[in-house]
Enzyme design. Structure first.
Site, mmCIF file in Angstrom:
data_model
loop_
_atom_site.group_PDB
_atom_site.id
_atom_site.type_symbol
_atom_site.label_atom_id
_atom_site.label_comp_id
_atom_site.label_asym_id
_atom_site.label_seq_id
_atom_site.Cartn_x
_atom_site.Cartn_y
_atom_site.Cartn_z
ATOM 1 N N SER A 10 7.414 3.205 -11.889
ATOM 2 C CA SER A 10 8.352 2.234 -11.332
ATOM 3 C C SER A 10 9.065 1.495 -12.448
ATOM 4 C CB SER A 10 7.607 1.223 -10.467
ATOM 5 O OG SER A 10 8.441 0.115 -10.213
ATOM 6 N N HIS A 35 10.740 5.907 -9.808
ATOM 7 C CA HIS A 35 10.682 5.018 -8.648
ATOM 8 C C HIS A 35 11.555 3.796 -8.915
ATOM 9 C CE1 HIS A 35 8.833 3.670 -4.895
ATOM 10 N NE2 HIS A 35 8.768 2.460 -5.433
ATOM 11 N N ASP A 37 12.863 0.304 -7.430
ATOM 12 C CA ASP A 37 12.582 -0.750 -6.453
ATOM 13 C C ASP A 37 13.787 -1.660 -6.242
ATOM 14 O OD1 ASP A 37 9.753 -0.477 -5.672
ATOM 15 O OD2 ASP A 37 9.376 -0.708 -7.812
ATOM 16 N N MET A 39 15.188 -4.905 -4.392
ATOM 17 C CA MET A 39 14.787 -6.133 -3.698
ATOM 18 C C MET A 39 16.004 -7.036 -3.547
ATOM 19 S SD MET A 39 11.251 -6.872 -5.715
ATOM 20 C CE MET A 39 10.085 -5.565 -6.069
ATOM 21 N N HIS A 74 13.295 2.802 -3.262
ATOM 22 C CA HIS A 74 12.516 2.063 -2.257
ATOM 23 C C HIS A 74 13.284 0.785 -1.919
ATOM 24 C CE1 HIS A 74 8.721 -0.656 -1.600
ATOM 25 N NE2 HIS A 74 9.433 -0.504 -0.495
ATOM 26 N N MET A 76 13.692 -2.607 -0.318
ATOM 27 C CA MET A 76 13.044 -3.787 0.260
ATOM 28 C C MET A 76 14.172 -4.748 0.593
ATOM 29 S SD MET A 76 9.878 -3.982 -2.396
ATOM 30 C CE MET A 76 10.545 -2.825 -3.599
ATOM 31 N N MET A 145 2.411 0.673 1.003
ATOM 32 C CA MET A 145 2.291 -0.385 0.005
ATOM 33 C C MET A 145 0.823 -0.806 -0.088
ATOM 34 S SD MET A 145 5.272 -0.792 -1.207
ATOM 35 C CE MET A 145 4.958 -2.245 -2.223
ATOM 36 N N GLY A 150 7.468 -7.251 -3.513
ATOM 37 C CA GLY A 150 8.224 -8.360 -4.099
ATOM 38 C C GLY A 150 8.010 -8.536 -5.586
ATOM 39 N N PHE A 151 6.812 -8.193 -6.064
ATOM 40 C CA PHE A 151 6.510 -8.404 -7.492
ATOM 41 C C PHE A 151 5.624 -7.288 -8.018
ATOM 42 C CE2 PHE A 151 7.290 -12.536 -5.607
ATOM 43 C CZ PHE A 151 8.238 -13.063 -6.478
ATOM 44 N N GLY A 152 5.785 -6.950 -9.291
ATOM 45 C CA GLY A 152 4.902 -5.997 -9.944
ATOM 46 C C GLY A 152 3.625 -6.675 -10.411
ATOM 47 N N GLY A 153 2.657 -5.849 -10.841
ATOM 48 C CA GLY A 153 1.460 -6.379 -11.494
ATOM 49 C C GLY A 153 0.386 -6.932 -10.573
ATOM 50 N N ASP A 187 2.036 2.791 -3.436
ATOM 51 C CA ASP A 187 2.700 1.923 -4.405
ATOM 52 C C ASP A 187 1.981 0.586 -4.471
ATOM 53 O OD1 ASP A 187 4.392 0.387 -5.937
ATOM 54 O OD2 ASP A 187 6.142 0.594 -4.640
ATOM 55 N N GLY A 188 1.462 0.265 -5.657
ATOM 56 C CA GLY A 188 0.883 -1.061 -5.879
ATOM 57 C C GLY A 188 -0.510 -1.024 -6.456
ATOM 58 N N GLY A 189 -0.643 -1.489 -7.691
ATOM 59 C CA GLY A 189 -1.963 -1.591 -8.308
ATOM 60 C C GLY A 189 -2.602 -0.260 -8.667
ATOM 61 N N GLY A 209 3.594 1.041 -12.150
ATOM 62 C CA GLY A 209 4.555 0.264 -12.928
ATOM 63 C C GLY A 209 3.957 -0.223 -14.223
ATOM 64 N N SER A 210 3.298 -1.392 -14.150
ATOM 65 C CA SER A 210 2.750 -2.000 -15.365
ATOM 66 C C SER A 210 1.658 -1.137 -15.996
ATOM 67 C CB SER A 210 2.214 -3.404 -15.061
ATOM 68 O OG SER A 210 1.393 -3.390 -13.906
#
Length: 231
Positions: A10, A35, A37, A39, A74, A76, A145, A150-153, A187-189, A209-210
């Protein structure tokens, strides 16, 4: 059924001042998709990229031999339709959106498909997947998700694994009936230490992402993820 796994870094976690270079670097490191994102500071509390950025990155989203790498957008955003069409015309290969952000989910899917690209639905951690049953014939990607958008990390939400198992059963049943392949993306973590668990729940495409862009060697992270997936 054997699966082809895809890693989709991402760019939300990339260095925005060097975005084209970051996309090329992560592709050289082994990324399968990029990816992207989007927003709107309305559907989610953050503001990121528009169609012009996607268009600018299209020429960078290629392998060394010139093979295009899919841009996985994606959305949002709310409303969905105008931006979905704009991104399709700006070089996106896949556009996914949240069903709760669209007034007519079936129509939005048709609009995206009419542009000749792939369409998908995104489900937030607390959103049921009931709508999928009625439009699965128009869906190429289901994105779950595993954090709130809304936010990465953020940290991975474990209940996503149960939802992933449920969606995998729906996708497999549809495949048996029609022969159509649908990607199941999370997607996420996502990190090296949980990617295998997520794959075991049925996912085949992993947004990170991170976990990738925050590291000194993108290639080392992607190779470590692939090693986990090969176990």
């Amino acid at each position: 059924m054997s699966r082809t796994y895809r890693i989709a870094p991402s760019i939300l976690s990339a260095d925005f001042a060097r975005l084209g270079e970051e996309v090329r670097n992560v592709i050289d490191a082994g990324a399968d998709w990029i990816h992207f994102d989007v927003m709107d500071n309305h559907y989610v509390p953050n503001l990121t990229f528009g169609p012009m950025v996607c268009q600018a990155l299209r020429k960078h989203s290629v392998k060394a031999d010139g093979t295009p790498v899919p841009i996985d957008v994606h959305l949002m955003v709310q409303p969905v339709d105008a931006l979905a069409t704009a991104f399709a015309k700006s070089g996106a290969d896949i556009v996914t959106f949240h069903p709760d952000a669209s007034t007519h989910v079936d129509r939005t899917l048709q609009l995206i498909k009419a542009e000749g690209i792939q369409a998908g639905l995104v489900f937030n951690p607390a959103t049921p997947v009931d709508v999928l049953e009625w439009v699965i014939d128009k869906v190429d990607v289901v994105l779950l998700m595993s954090v709130n958008p809304g936010f990465g990390g953020q940290s991975f939400i474990d209940s996503t694994l149960r939802k992933c198992e449920k969606v995998r059963k729906l996708i497999d049943a549809h495949h048996r009936e029609t022969g159509r392949d649908i990607r199941l993306e999370i997607d996420g973590g996502i990190k090296v230490d949980n990617i295998r668990r997520v794959a075991d729940a049925g996912a085949d495409t992993f947004v990170a992402g991170s976990a990738i862009f925050g590291q000194p060697s993108y290639q080392a992270v992607i190779e470590a993820m692939r090693a986990e997936l090969a176990r």
